[in-house]
Design an enzyme around this catalytic site. Structure first.
Site, PDB file in Angstrom:
ATOM      1  N   CYS A 145     -53.278 -10.731 -25.922  1.00 54.34           N
ATOM      2  CA  CYS A 145     -51.983 -11.120 -25.212  1.00 54.34           C
ATOM      3  C   CYS A 145     -52.187 -11.357 -23.684  1.00 54.34           C
ATOM      4  CB  CYS A 145     -50.959 -10.306 -25.382  1.00 54.34           C
ATOM      5  SG  CYS A 145     -49.434 -10.950 -24.925  1.00 54.34           S
ATOM      6  N   ASP A 146     -52.488 -10.357 -22.951  1.00 53.10           N
ATOM      7  CA  ASP A 146     -52.609 -10.523 -21.567  1.00 53.10           C
ATOM      8  C   ASP A 146     -53.701 -11.295 -21.012  1.00 53.10           C
ATOM      9  OD1 ASP A 146     -50.669  -8.717 -21.000  1.00 53.10           O
ATOM     10  OD2 ASP A 146     -51.626  -6.803 -21.018  1.00 53.10           O
ATOM     11  N   VAL A 147     -54.849 -11.417 -21.992  1.00 55.60           N
ATOM     12  CA  VAL A 147     -55.992 -12.261 -21.567  1.00 55.60           C
ATOM     13  C   VAL A 147     -55.967 -13.681 -21.746  1.00 55.60           C
ATOM     14  CG1 VAL A 147     -57.789 -10.547 -21.883  1.00 55.60           C
ATOM     15  CG2 VAL A 147     -57.107 -11.873 -23.960  1.00 55.60           C
TER      16      VAL A 147
END
Lengths: 476, 92
Positions: A404-406
């Protein structure tokens, strides 16, 4: 001890060790390098024991401890499931730290000649670092094994407690130089440092684990080097220093990949309200940064087309080029074989398949590479972020598995979020983005991912292993 | 004092050479690298074994044996698991 022959032998051993490390360019070379390093260490032990033979009255106990523990270590390491590697590495690191602590204490309180100022100072550092890395690594290991909560635990006055503990450590270290037996000062230093390491580690969690692990790795190396100063052993100093610089480099690589400073990570004490990793266990309370309703609506198909599964299958069937983006969620879901099976199937059908790995995906440096290697991916298909980011624009499908964040474009587009400025994979640039995440919650950073709301996103929330298996069945 | 100087030189040189070597390790080998350096950091096993080169009373013997066991666990386990990991990296 310092004659030419001894120095030459020591240098030769250090050169073998360094040559071993320098083979870490390709996996095949690294296999050889690992064996070389092990050999160098074996020689170092043999040389040390040749120069200072073990007393015959002690030999049986030393041999027993060595043999029993080596056998246990070999059995554990040869049989452990690869998914438990992060936890095992942290555990081993802690064992090394505790060994450094015990050596320094025995060395300083034993019957030998009174140690000089240099040895005492080195012993203080060794005890302190050894104790702190032991407790810190054990906490990290428990977090990585899922035995304790992965999210940061922050106690009231956390920073003040750490400061007080460091001051107390400094005081205990100073007491070692007072006349008389330094043992009680050393033991107090050890206990204070144990508390420090635990408090230090417990506050770091989730996506920041790669930094913690690398940092602890560097700290054990440092403890070993100072142990070497205590006993005046060049080889031990050299080994410790090499490990310390390695751990330090990895720490910095991880920090850079998150665009955050080391201080920000270890002293930030940021406790994100939502952790993607643990979302199956705890659905946390809504937090201010996320609009409570917007992301939930997304799971209902907005497009008139049928269900997202068949849309995803169609997109995959038509794709000429696919880039797979694995994240920590893939590790949790144990979905690596399904991921690789799906990609392999498409490749057989003529699709060009690549894998894009973000440097901090997972819970330790290089975590995704190990998982994918276990699932038999040709490592030439694994690409680092900078080498592949330009290719998303000409890619038909980006397949996100538990990341998600990446891949969060908010890192580039929004100011003032915890991930602002962090380099991310441009998954959103692909013609279609298939998201096989557990749910629509933000990643560890707590920043909602705008990719989920884009028209080119196909959202397949749920257990990634099951999702991918059903895609495979559909494409057969 | 010259001993201290030698030790400092060894420390600085090893750090510098290690830094130069390790900066070039590709991302895909970061886990095995960390696992191997983790094993190397258990070179404290040298110091732990050398404790047995002098006379020890019983409590110190126990502590020294524990140090040997812990360091051996780290060093043997570290190299074994690194080898296993690296064996998985394949090229078809």
């Amino acid at each position: 001890m310092n004659n030419a022959a001894n120095i030459a032998v020591d240098i030769a051993i250090i050169l073998v060790l360094i040559a071993g490390i320098s083979r870490f360019r390709t996996p095949a070379g690294a296999r050889f390098g690992n064996a070389m390093a092990a050999l160098a260490l074996l020689f170092a032990v043999a040389v040390a024991l040749y120069r200072n033979p073990i007393l015959s009255s002690n030999a049986a106990l030393a041999a027993l401890a060595l043999a029993a523990s080596s056998l246990a270590a070999w059995r554990v390491s040869a049989n452990i499931n690869m998914t438990r590697i992060p936890s095992l590495v942290a555990f081993q690191n802690g064992a090394g730290g505790l060994a450094a602590l015990l050596v320094a204490i025995v060395e300083m309180s034993g019957a030998g000649p009174a140690p000089g100022a240099v040895a005492s100072a080195a012993a203080a550092v060794s005890v302190s670092l050894g104790a702190a890395t032991f407790s810190g690594s054990m906490i990290a290991s428990l977090k990585l094994a899922g035995k304790i909560r992965q999210t940061p635990t922050v106690i009231p006055g956390h920073n003040i407690a750490l400061l007080v503990l460091s001051a107390a450590c400094a005081a205990a270290a100073a007491l070692m130089f007072a006349p008389g037996d330094p043992t009680s000062a050393l033991v107090s230093l050890a206990f204070l440092s144990l508390a420090f390491g635990a408090l230090f580690s417990i506050r770091i969690g989730g996506a920041d684990m790669p930094v913690l692990i690398s940092f602890l790795n560097a700290a054990t190396g440092m403890a070993a080097a100072f142990c070497g100063i205590v006993i005046q052993n060049r080889l031990l100093i050299a080994c410790g220093a090499v490990v310390a610089s390695s751990g330090f480099i990895l720490t910095m690589v991880m920090c850079r990949a998150m665009n955050r400073s080391l201080m920000n990570i270890i002293a930030g004490g940021k406790a994100p309200a939502r952790a993607h990793a643990s979302s199956s266990a705890t659905v946390s309370s809504p937090e201010t940064t996320a609009e409570p309703s917007a992301p939930v609506d997304v799971s209902q198909p907005e497009q008139p087309e049928a269900d997202p599964h068949s849309r995803a299958a169609d997109a995959l069937r038509d794709a000429k080029k696919l880039i797979v983006i694995p994240g920590y969620g893939m590790a949790i879901a144990q979905a690596q074989s399904e991921t690789v099976a799906l990609a392999g199937m498409l490749e057989q059908a003529g699709t060009e398949v690549k894998y894009a790995v973000h440097p901090v995906a997972g819970r330790m440096p290089g975590h995704m590479h190990v998982l994918l290697a276990e699932a038999d991916v040709d490592y030439d298909k694994l690409f680092e972020m900078d080498d592949i980011n330009a290719e998303f624009a000409e890619t038909d499908v980006a397949l996100i598995v538990g990341a998600c964040d990446v891949v969060n474009p908010a890192a580039k587009e929004k100011e003032g979020t915890p991930i602002s400025g962090m380099p991310v994979l441009n998954a959103g640039d692909a013609r279609s983005v298939i998201v096989c995440n557990f749910d629509d919650k933000p990643g560890y950073s707590g920043v909602p991912n705008p990719i989920y709301e884009r028209p080119n996103a196909i959202l397949l929330f749920g257990d990634a292993k099951a999702t991918l298996a059903s895609l495979i069945a559909e494409l057969k | 004092m010259s001993d201290l100087l030698v030790m400092l030189v060894v420390f600085a040189a090893s750090s510098a050479i290690g830094y130069a070597m390790i900066s070039k390790v590709p991302q895909r080998l970061h886990t095995p690298l960390m696992s191997m350096t983790n094993a190397i950091s258990a070179s404290t096993i040298i110091a732990a074994l050398l404790l047995f080169s002098s006379k020890l009373d019983s409590p110190h013997k126990v502590l020294a044996a524990a140090a040997v066991a812990l360091a051996a666990f780290n060093v043997v386990g570290g190299f074994t698991v690194t080898g296993r990991m690296l064996k998985m990296f394949k090229k078809q």
